[in-house]
Design a protein around this motif. Sequence first.
Motif, mmCIF file in Angstrom:
data_model
loop_
_atom_site.group_PDB
_atom_site.id
_atom_site.type_symbol
_atom_site.label_atom_id
_atom_site.label_comp_id
_atom_site.label_asym_id
_atom_site.label_seq_id
_atom_site.Cartn_x
_atom_site.Cartn_y
_atom_site.Cartn_z
ATOM 1 N N ARG A 260 -16.261 -7.428 13.894
ATOM 2 C CA ARG A 260 -15.892 -6.126 13.541
ATOM 3 C C ARG A 260 -14.441 -5.640 13.639
ATOM 4 N NH1 ARG A 260 -20.087 -5.703 17.110
ATOM 5 N NH2 ARG A 260 -18.910 -4.456 18.664
ATOM 6 N N GLY A 261 -13.885 -6.341 14.722
ATOM 7 C CA GLY A 261 -12.587 -6.179 15.191
ATOM 8 C C GLY A 261 -11.440 -6.434 13.859
ATOM 9 N N ARG A 262 -11.881 -7.739 13.330
ATOM 10 C CA ARG A 262 -11.239 -8.064 12.329
ATOM 11 C C ARG A 262 -11.292 -7.311 11.274
ATOM 12 N NH1 ARG A 262 -12.710 -14.268 11.242
ATOM 13 N NH2 ARG A 262 -14.537 -13.302 10.695
ATOM 14 N N GLY A 263 -12.648 -6.942 10.911
ATOM 15 C CA GLY A 263 -12.686 -6.093 9.771
ATOM 16 C C GLY A 263 -12.305 -4.749 10.111
ATOM 17 N N ARG A 264 -11.965 -4.250 11.121
ATOM 18 C CA ARG A 264 -11.283 -2.849 11.326
ATOM 19 C C ARG A 264 -9.675 -3.118 11.007
ATOM 20 N NH1 ARG A 264 -13.821 1.369 13.713
ATOM 21 N NH2 ARG A 264 -15.953 0.961 14.267
ATOM 22 N N THR A 265 -9.079 -4.098 11.549
ATOM 23 C CA THR A 265 -7.812 -4.361 11.258
ATOM 24 C C THR A 265 -7.486 -4.383 9.949
ATOM 25 O OG1 THR A 265 -7.789 -5.200 13.640
ATOM 26 C CG2 THR A 265 -5.894 -5.647 12.236
ATOM 27 N N LEU A 266 -8.271 -5.444 9.265
ATOM 28 C CA LEU A 266 -8.276 -5.641 7.840
ATOM 29 C C LEU A 266 -8.311 -4.426 6.932
ATOM 30 C CD1 LEU A 266 -7.520 -7.554 5.510
ATOM 31 C CD2 LEU A 266 -10.244 -7.764 5.338
ATOM 32 N N SER A 267 -9.242 -3.354 7.303
ATOM 33 C CA SER A 267 -9.343 -2.343 6.427
ATOM 34 C C SER A 267 -8.123 -1.606 6.707
ATOM 35 C CB SER A 267 -10.646 -1.679 7.011
ATOM 36 O OG SER A 267 -10.716 -0.225 6.476
ATOM 37 N N GLN A 268 -7.488 -1.515 7.881
ATOM 38 C CA GLN A 268 -6.396 -0.398 8.086
ATOM 39 C C GLN A 268 -5.103 -1.068 7.319
ATOM 40 O OE1 GLN A 268 -4.302 -0.719 11.999
ATOM 41 N NE2 GLN A 268 -4.308 1.749 12.078
ATOM 42 N N ALA A 269 -5.075 -2.355 7.267
ATOM 43 C CA ALA A 269 -3.973 -2.859 6.475
ATOM 44 C C ALA A 269 -4.116 -2.637 5.060
ATOM 45 C CB ALA A 269 -3.867 -4.431 6.667
ATOM 46 N N LEU A 270 -5.362 -2.960 4.449
ATOM 47 C CA LEU A 270 -5.697 -2.861 2.996
ATOM 48 C C LEU A 270 -5.296 -1.331 2.395
ATOM 49 C CD1 LEU A 270 -8.944 -4.953 2.662
ATOM 50 C CD2 LEU A 270 -6.584 -5.345 1.925
ATOM 51 N N VAL A 271 -5.813 -0.308 3.255
ATOM 52 C CA VAL A 271 -5.511 1.128 3.038
ATOM 53 C C VAL A 271 -3.912 1.316 3.034
ATOM 54 C CG1 VAL A 271 -5.900 3.465 3.644
ATOM 55 C CG2 VAL A 271 -7.991 1.828 3.543
ATOM 56 N N ALA A 272 -3.386 0.666 4.027
ATOM 57 C CA ALA A 272 -1.924 1.153 4.300
ATOM 58 C C ALA A 272 -1.050 0.508 3.175
ATOM 59 C CB ALA A 272 -1.454 0.634 5.627
ATOM 60 N N LEU A 273 -1.346 -0.607 2.935
ATOM 61 C CA LEU A 273 -0.350 -1.430 1.776
ATOM 62 C C LEU A 273 0.093 -0.783 0.599
ATOM 63 C CD1 LEU A 273 1.603 -3.794 1.270
ATOM 64 C CD2 LEU A 273 -0.458 -5.085 0.599
ATOM 65 N N PRO A 274 -1.147 -0.221 -0.089
ATOM 66 C CA PRO A 274 -0.637 0.314 -1.303
ATOM 67 C C PRO A 274 -0.112 1.848 -0.947
ATOM 68 C CG PRO A 274 -3.069 0.441 -1.206
ATOM 69 C CD PRO A 274 -2.485 -0.769 0.065
ATOM 70 N N TYR A 275 -0.529 2.444 0.110
ATOM 71 C CA TYR A 275 0.027 3.709 0.445
ATOM 72 C C TYR A 275 1.465 3.866 0.961
ATOM 73 C CZ TYR A 275 -0.173 8.345 2.389
ATOM 74 O OH TYR A 275 0.143 9.787 2.502
ATOM 75 N N TYR A 276 1.747 2.709 1.551
ATOM 76 C CA TYR A 276 3.156 2.937 2.106
ATOM 77 C C TYR A 276 4.268 1.623 1.391
ATOM 78 C CZ TYR A 276 1.299 5.426 6.143
ATOM 79 O OH TYR A 276 0.846 6.312 7.068
ATOM 80 N N ARG A 277 3.630 0.841 0.690
ATOM 81 C CA ARG A 277 4.711 -0.126 0.041
ATOM 82 C C ARG A 277 5.931 0.194 -0.441
ATOM 83 N NH1 ARG A 277 4.042 -1.177 -5.387
ATOM 84 N NH2 ARG A 277 4.612 -3.597 -5.040
ATOM 85 N N GLU A 278 6.040 1.642 -0.937
ATOM 86 C CA GLU A 278 7.406 2.096 -1.332
ATOM 87 C C GLU A 278 8.040 3.039 -0.316
ATOM 88 O OE1 GLU A 278 6.442 3.423 -5.451
ATOM 89 O OE2 GLU A 278 6.305 1.394 -6.215
ATOM 90 N N THR A 279 7.282 3.382 0.366
ATOM 91 C CA THR A 279 7.744 4.542 1.388
ATOM 92 C C THR A 279 8.030 4.188 2.869
ATOM 93 O OG1 THR A 279 5.509 5.452 1.740
ATOM 94 C CG2 THR A 279 6.931 6.271 -0.184
ATOM 95 N N ASN A 280 7.467 3.246 3.349
ATOM 96 C CA ASN A 280 7.690 3.000 4.772
ATOM 97 C C ASN A 280 7.539 1.514 4.850
ATOM 98 O OD1 ASN A 280 6.996 2.222 7.440
ATOM 99 N ND2 ASN A 280 6.321 4.253 7.690
ATOM 100 N N PRO A 281 8.748 0.722 4.838
ATOM 101 C CA PRO A 281 8.760 -0.841 4.887
ATOM 102 C C PRO A 281 7.983 -1.206 6.028
ATOM 103 C CG PRO A 281 11.072 0.291 4.276
ATOM 104 C CD PRO A 281 9.858 1.285 4.520
ATOM 105 N N ALA A 282 8.140 -0.520 7.225
ATOM 106 C CA ALA A 282 7.722 -1.280 8.507
ATOM 107 C C ALA A 282 6.133 -1.041 8.450
ATOM 108 C CB ALA A 282 7.894 -0.477 9.625
ATOM 109 N N MET A 283 5.488 -0.453 8.074
ATOM 110 C CA MET A 283 4.112 -0.236 7.803
ATOM 111 C C MET A 283 3.448 -1.160 6.757
ATOM 112 S SD MET A 283 2.799 2.141 10.327
ATOM 113 C CE MET A 283 1.342 2.678 9.490
ATOM 114 N N ALA A 284 4.277 -1.186 5.682
ATOM 115 C CA ALA A 284 3.752 -2.221 4.613
ATOM 116 C C ALA A 284 3.963 -3.661 4.990
ATOM 117 C CB ALA A 284 4.715 -1.830 3.201
ATOM 118 N N ALA A 285 5.061 -3.882 5.622
ATOM 119 C CA ALA A 285 5.149 -5.276 6.413
ATOM 120 C C ALA A 285 4.149 -5.639 7.048
ATOM 121 C CB ALA A 285 6.739 -5.403 6.716
#
Length: 298
Positions: A260-285
């Motif tokens: 569940r922890g791995r799934g939660r962490t992955l979910s957060q990353a999957l949502v963050a990447l397309p959202y921040y990829r052009e606006t927040n380099p730290a979050m996208a990385a």
Amino acid sequence: MSTGQTYPGRPLDEDLVRRLVAGRFPRWAGLPVERFPSGGTVNAVYRLGDGMAVRLPLREGGAGDLALEREWLSRLAPLLPTAVPEALGNGEPAEGYPWPWSVYRWLPGENPEAGALSEPLALAGDLAGFVTAMRGVTLPGAPRAHRGGPLGSLDAETRSAIEELRGIPQEGVDCDAVAAVWEDALRAPAWNGPPVWLHADLMPGNLLVAGGRLTSVIDFGCMGTGDPACDLFPAWNLLPAGAREVFREALGVDDATWKRGRGRTLSQALVALPYYRETNPAMAANARYVIREVLEEG
């Protein structure tokens, strides 16, 4: 006037922060004010003199986070093994700025960088000690953690993010593989014990280290009680494989909670990447790091 971040309709910069501080705390008027660069998306942080920080929400939800910290941090602080933010003064809306804001004691240190840790095994132990202490808190009347609910509540947005990433081939995400990991997490048994106290946002940007060791944990705006899997984020958003195992063993995490922890962490990353990829380099990385680590773990 320097350029800063913005809140709805107006710029937020050093000049505004100086006016807010002078109006609410005349004893601190005249102290240097300098924006502190941060990858955070909810609050802006400014240095005030040598020993203080001003934290100002960039949106209305951030004001609620500050109120939560005001209520709980002074009670949590003596129960935790690391330093946490200490509020020195509470500001009110003024000068056209619409929300409460706070002045905190400055906490020294730097944010750890995934893939560049100097003491990963020791840091894993420090993080496990913090999480263990949070879980041991028994303060009554706890709020529900922002991320403390059932994993299934994240399903729709996670699957939507996976489909969005299919349309961004340049990111190179193996969408079938991450979907399989997500579905495996959904099949894991739900937490059936009592809810535990959580920080619920253990991102690298909310950790401070010195000499490779954890010294402070900041930004408790998501804290509350819920599924202990919610505080396993550092296993994949910061720690390399060997340190990840140290973290898990120190916490005694069972297979279901780990999934569940791995799934939660992955979910957060999957949502963050397309959202921040052009606006927040730290979050996208960091999102890319999480996805890579999760898939390499298998």
